[in-house]
Design an enzyme around this catalytic site. Structure first.
Site, PDB file in Angstrom:
ATOM      1  N   LYS A  76       0.856  -1.197   0.000  1.00  0.00           N
ATOM      2  CA  LYS A  76       0.000   0.000   0.000  1.00  0.00           C
ATOM      3  C   LYS A  76       0.888   1.242   0.000  1.00  0.00           C
ATOM      4  O   LYS A  76       1.908   1.273   0.706  1.00  0.00           O
ATOM      5  CB  LYS A  76      -0.911  -0.024   1.227  1.00  0.00           C
ATOM      6  CG  LYS A  76      -1.913   1.128   1.290  1.00  0.00           C
ATOM      7  CD  LYS A  76      -2.857   0.983   2.491  1.00  0.00           C
ATOM      8  CE  LYS A  76      -3.897   2.102   2.542  1.00  0.00           C
ATOM      9  NZ  LYS A  76      -4.823   1.969   3.682  1.00  0.00           N
ATOM     10  N   SER A 151      -9.829   2.211   2.641  1.00  0.00           N
ATOM     11  CA  SER A 151      -8.901   2.907   1.787  1.00  0.00           C
ATOM     12  C   SER A 151      -7.900   1.991   1.086  1.00  0.00           C
ATOM     13  O   SER A 151      -7.257   2.421   0.123  1.00  0.00           O
ATOM     14  CB  SER A 151      -8.120   3.952   2.593  1.00  0.00           C
ATOM     15  OG  SER A 151      -7.330   3.317   3.580  1.00  0.00           O
ATOM     16  N   SER A 175     -10.309  -0.071   6.874  1.00  0.00           N
ATOM     17  CA  SER A 175      -9.684  -0.005   5.548  1.00  0.00           C
ATOM     18  C   SER A 175      -8.994  -1.259   5.049  1.00  0.00           C
ATOM     19  O   SER A 175      -8.608  -1.302   3.880  1.00  0.00           O
ATOM     20  CB  SER A 175      -8.677   1.142   5.503  1.00  0.00           C
ATOM     21  OG  SER A 175      -9.352   2.342   5.258  1.00  0.00           O
TER      22      SER A 175
HETATM   23  N1  GLN Z   1     -13.394   4.739   5.916  1.00  0.00           N
HETATM   24  C1  GLN Z   1     -12.828   5.204   7.150  1.00  0.00           C
HETATM   25  C2  GLN Z   1     -12.375   6.633   6.994  1.00  0.00           C
HETATM   26  O1  GLN Z   1     -12.635   7.191   5.994  1.00  0.00           O
HETATM   27  C3  GLN Z   1     -11.703   4.311   7.585  1.00  0.00           C
HETATM   28  C4  GLN Z   1     -10.485   4.502   6.775  1.00  0.00           C
HETATM   29  C5  GLN Z   1      -9.336   3.665   7.253  1.00  0.00           C
HETATM   30  O2  GLN Z   1      -9.507   2.659   7.937  1.00  0.00           O
HETATM   31  N2  GLN Z   1      -8.129   4.105   6.938  1.00  0.00           N
HETATM   32  O3  GLN Z   1     -11.766   7.193   7.838  1.00  0.00           O
END
Ligand code: GLN
Length: 484
Positions: A76, A151, A175
């Site tokens: 990532k 994400s 995410s």
């Molecule tokens: N969707 C959540 C956010 O927008 C979690 C994102 C994540 O786990 N990095 O913060």
């Protein structure tokens, strides 16, 4: 080969049926062909990957290989990797070539794994659909009109589309698990502190945790064996004895107590997702598990609590991006303050700015007690709900996400709808618990459904055992999108 597990690949490499260079080239060719459509990778450096593969081949020939030696793994783009562009999905870091390796990257390098490339992600990991990436959205390989989740959507897409053997992700509120669910792959967020955050670009430091993503629980165990471990450079890294996360994979599930939180099966859950999850629970009963009803009464507050705490931490973490030492700097400005302002205004996207504004607001004098402090108190109550629940069960199961993958653009102008994608995953981060998602069927429009498995602190081996036994009895995890 592209459908083989890490264990099978490892055996093939050891037997010299394939070399790491050949395997890496196979994936690089697939990336060249499919990535222009899917947008899963932001950066590939074929020569760098192939050079690593050659070193791995020499190590294999010398007979001192480890489980991941020669295995091509996607990273990532939140992990700093020496001499690799590391953008975190943001224009702010469009030109940032990291001078050092994150702990996770160093662990993979030491194991002899091949870094296949850096995967696309929501900007600074803020999002649930990959649409906040400055570099364009990732497409879901099961239906390219749909999102892959976020994400870590680039990693999830790359695994589902067979553009890597496995990948890394990070999970602040879901995410790893939510994109795993939406792309029909497996992913695990470890207990907070099990994997070092050193060199992982910070979003909300009390919640961020890196974890493995792959095609099976068995693969995840091998990856976690490499990723986990104490690192003195991260003050929240836990000093514990080394664990073999694969040690319990073969255990039968007789007597496993599964807790089903009633709040996870209430209003808001798609009927198709509920059906697939219930069928998975029925399969677990067949495998010898028993089911108990539990309650997580404060979990309904997890989304609002998260959207106070995560932005608060983000607003502080992102203050370092000022255009001075690295990253984006506005081309024109009048003085220093103007340079900060313009660089940040131009370098950050809309969602990131929204979070910074919420974060500075809830931390400001006069609102701190009303929002930030209050959220911290509820965070504790949410964690206590789990402690109580785990007195009655060994693992908790439920849906990972309320629906299957939605259409690109569908939730773009409604941030609250987007935030609700993580309604079942966020409480786990707030409590610091481990959670994972494994494929358990298909829902509306033939899109994959994820089963979430939540464990008690340091319960990763138990969760992986439960997931692996299910994967021995079913084949959802080995399905591949058509035309890929
Ligand atoms: N969707 C959540 C956010 O927008 C979690 C994102 C994540 O786990 N990095 O913060």
């Amino acid at each position: 080969m592209i459908n083989a597990s890490i264990k099978q690949l490892s055996a093939a490499l050891a037997a010299r049926t394939i070399s790491s260079v050949e395997l890496t080239q196979l994936y690089l060719d697939r990336i060249a062909r499919l990535n222009p459509k899917l947008n899963a990778y932001l950066t590939v450096q074929p020569e760098v990957s192939l050079a690593q593969a050659r070193v791995a081949d020499a190590r294999l020939a010398a007979g001192n290989a480890e489980a991941l030696t020669g295995i091509p793994i996607a990273q990532k783009d939140i992990f700093c990797a020496k001499d690799w562009l590391t953008t975190c999905g943001s224009k702010m870091l469009h030109n940032f070539v990291s001078p050092y390796d994150a702990h996770v990257i160093a662990r993979f390098n030491d194991a002899g794994a091949v870094n296949l490339g850096k995967t696309n992600m929501d900007e600074f990991a803020m999002g649930s659909s990959n649409e906040t990436s400055h570099y364009g959205p990732v497409k879901n390989p099961w239906d390219q009109a749909r999102v892959p989740g976020g994400s870590s959507g680039g990693s999830a897409c790359a695994i589902a589309a067979r553009l890597c053997a496995a990948a890394t992700g990070t999970d602040t509120g879901g995410s790893i698990r939510q994109p795993a669910a939406l792309c029909g792959i497996s992913g695990l967020k470890p207990t907070y502190g099990v994997v070092s955050r050193y060199g992982m670009i910070a979003f909300a430091s009390s919640l961020d945790q890196a974890g493995p993503m792959g095609r099976s629980a068995e693969d995840l165990a091998l990856l976690l064996n490499t990723m986990a471990g104490f690192d003195e450079r991260d003050s929240t890294s836990l000093q514990r004895e080394k664990e073999d996360y694969a040690r319990d994979l073969a255990k039968p599930l007789n007597g496993l107590r599964i807790g089903l939180p009633k709040e996870f099966f209430a209003e808001g859950l798609g009927g198709d997702v509920a059906q697939a999850v219930e069928a998975a629970i029925a399969e677990y009963r067949k495998l010898g598990a028993t089911v108990v009803g539990i309650s997580l009464p404060n979990s309904k507050l997890s989304v609002p609590v998260y959207y106070v705490l995560a932005p608060a931490e983000a607003s502080s973490n992102l203050s370092r991006f000022d255009g001075v030492r690295y990253g984006y700097r506005a081309p024109e400005y009048t003085d220093l303050a103007d340079m900060y302002e313009k660089s940040r205004a131009q370098g950050f996207g809309a969602e990131v700015k929204r979070r910074i504004m919420i974060g500075t607001y809830v931390l400001s004098h006069g609102y701190y007690d009303a929002y930030y402090l209050q959220a911290q108190k509820i965070r504790r109550l949410i964690a206590q709900d789990f402690t109580e629940a785990f007195r009655h069960c060994d693992v908790i199961m439920g849906p990972t996400a309320p629906s299957t993958a939605f259409k690109l653009g569908e939730k773009g102008d409604d941030p609250v709808q987007m935030y609700l994608s993580d309604i079942y995953t966020i409480a786990v981060n707030l409590a610091g618990l481990p959670g994972m998602s494994i494929p358990c069927g298909f829902g509306a429009n033939n899109m994959p459904v994820g089963l979430q498995i939540i464990g008690n602190y340091f319960g990763e081996a138990r969760m992986l055992n439960a997931a692996h036994q299910y994967q021995l009895a079913t084949d959802w995890h080995s399905r591949a999108p058509q035309g890929i």
